[in-house]
Motif scaffolding. Structure first.
Motif, mmCIF file in Angstrom:
data_model
loop_
_atom_site.group_PDB
_atom_site.id
_atom_site.type_symbol
_atom_site.label_atom_id
_atom_site.label_comp_id
_atom_site.label_asym_id
_atom_site.label_seq_id
_atom_site.Cartn_x
_atom_site.Cartn_y
_atom_site.Cartn_z
ATOM 1 N N TYR B 32 0.909 -1.434 -0.082
ATOM 2 C CA TYR B 32 -0.038 0.131 0.173
ATOM 3 C C TYR B 32 0.828 1.273 -0.061
ATOM 4 O O TYR B 32 1.498 1.416 1.018
ATOM 5 N N PHE B 34 2.297 5.248 -1.214
ATOM 6 C CA PHE B 34 1.708 6.611 -1.137
ATOM 7 C C PHE B 34 2.957 7.534 -1.498
ATOM 8 O O PHE B 34 4.118 7.215 -1.274
ATOM 9 N N TYR B 36 3.786 11.559 -0.811
ATOM 10 C CA TYR B 36 3.668 12.901 -0.233
ATOM 11 C C TYR B 36 4.523 13.825 -0.621
ATOM 12 O O TYR B 36 5.759 13.765 -1.273
ATOM 13 N N PHE B 90 8.207 12.331 -0.833
ATOM 14 C CA PHE B 90 8.410 11.409 0.097
ATOM 15 C C PHE B 90 7.559 10.096 -0.442
ATOM 16 O O PHE B 90 6.366 10.454 -0.616
ATOM 17 N N ARG B 94 2.367 1.742 3.767
ATOM 18 C CA ARG B 94 1.574 1.782 4.945
ATOM 19 C C ARG B 94 1.461 0.186 5.415
ATOM 20 O O ARG B 94 1.369 -0.708 4.546
ATOM 21 N N ASP B 95 1.428 0.065 6.756
ATOM 22 C CA ASP B 95 0.928 -1.394 7.437
ATOM 23 C C ASP B 95 -0.220 -1.756 6.733
ATOM 24 O O ASP B 95 -1.076 -0.997 6.477
ATOM 25 N N GLY B 102 -6.165 1.754 13.851
ATOM 26 C CA GLY B 102 -4.690 1.741 13.632
ATOM 27 C C GLY B 102 -4.245 0.740 12.591
ATOM 28 O O GLY B 102 -4.811 0.482 11.617
ATOM 29 N N GLY B 103 -3.113 0.391 12.551
ATOM 30 C CA GLY B 103 -2.464 -0.470 11.507
ATOM 31 C C GLY B 103 -2.238 0.376 10.142
ATOM 32 O O GLY B 103 -1.577 -0.265 9.480
ATOM 33 N N ASN B 104 -2.380 1.701 10.255
ATOM 34 C CA ASN B 104 -2.043 2.536 9.311
ATOM 35 C C ASN B 104 -0.667 3.302 9.398
ATOM 36 O O ASN B 104 -0.738 4.417 8.827
ATOM 37 N N LYS B 105 0.195 2.600 9.979
ATOM 38 C CA LYS B 105 1.393 3.374 10.237
ATOM 39 C C LYS B 105 2.185 3.532 8.988
ATOM 40 O O LYS B 105 2.087 2.654 8.110
ATOM 41 N N LEU B 106 2.774 4.645 8.541
ATOM 42 C CA LEU B 106 3.427 4.747 7.370
ATOM 43 C C LEU B 106 4.784 5.033 7.729
ATOM 44 O O LEU B 106 5.296 5.504 8.615
ATOM 45 N N PHE B 108 8.294 5.925 5.735
ATOM 46 C CA PHE B 108 8.798 6.929 4.648
ATOM 47 C C PHE B 108 10.232 6.641 4.218
ATOM 48 O O PHE B 108 10.872 6.098 4.903
ATOM 49 N N GLY B 109 10.451 7.113 2.879
ATOM 50 C CA GLY B 109 11.944 7.025 2.468
ATOM 51 C C GLY B 109 12.407 8.248 3.073
ATOM 52 O O GLY B 109 11.810 9.008 3.920
#
Lengths: 114, 118
Positions: B32, B34, B36, B90, B94-95, B102-106, B108-109
């Motif tokens: 998943y 993204f 930004y 960036f 996502r988890d 919850g569980g949507n910790k990102l 990042f690079g």
């Protein structure tokens, strides 16, 4: 519709002090996440709150703690500040249920520890 | 553990030329992904996401991203760059989603600074 808001914008503290940062999520959002962005780095996940409980935590010491209130707003507390805690602290809100909703970020609080 | 890599610290492109900002990912299970963007002294703004479906994802401000499963890449693209696109970009993963919240910790690079010049 107000987006994610954070306060204060900037903060200067000295080593050993304690700090509290505040976040109001985007209207309708129920989940708040906190990230630390050191200079020149990508944001690092600190923890996430949902239903007033910490649901997930990144690799940060116990000096970092938080709280979520019934209106979904949140606080990040950092105790015994270290120079290395100097960073931009970002709050992000999202919806826990439903589709794979993106996180909306606030403008951040710039913390400087002297 | 899930991770993303952005191999370029900086990308320079002339206004009007196409741009590409690279991202590769490492995940267990379905990715998943993204993108930004961050302007100076600002928070992160969402550009686009890939959850499932078409490999070409269209997002905000004319940006799009191409998901390539075989190359584990998710490169950000724009056909014609603008000076105003200059910012820090960036990629994030996502988890997996968890119903209980919850569980949507990102994750990042490290970010890629895009500089678009006249």
């Amino acid at each position: 519709d107000a987006g994610v808001t954070q306060s204060p914008t900037h903060l200067i503290k000295t080593r050993g002090q304690q700090v509290t940062l505040r976040c109001s999520p985007k209207s309708g959002h129920d989940t708040v996440s906190w990230y630390q962005q050191a200079l020149g780095q990508g944001p690092q996940f600190i923890f996430q709150y949902y239903e007033e409980e910490e649901r997930q935590r990144g690799n940060f010491p116990d000096r970092f703690s938080g709280h979520q209130f019934p209106n979904y707003s949140s606080e990040l507390n950092v105790n015994a500040l270290l120079l290395g805690d100097s960073a931009l602290y970002l709050c992000a809100s999202s919806l826990a249920s439903g589709s794979f909703n993106e996180q909306f970020f606030g403008p951040g609080t710039r913390l400087t520890v002297l | 553990a899930q991770s993303v890599a952005q191999p370029e610290d900086q990308v320079n492109v002339a206004e009007g030329n196409p741009l590409t900002v690279k991202c590769t990912y490492s995940v267990s299970g379905n990715p998943y992904l993204f993108w930004y963007v961050q302007y100076p002294n600002r928070g992160l703004q969402f550009l686009l996401k890939y959850i499932t479906g078409d490999n070409l994802v269209k997002g905000s401000y004319g940006f799009e991203a191409e998901f390539n499963k075989s190359q584990t890449s998710f490169h950000l693209k724009k056909p014609s760059a603008l000076v105003s696109d200059s910012a820090l970009y960036f990629c994030a993963v996502r988890d997996p989603y968890r119903f209980t919240g919850g569980g949507n910790k990102l994750t990042f690079g490290t970010g890629t600074q895009l500089k678009v010049e006249l």
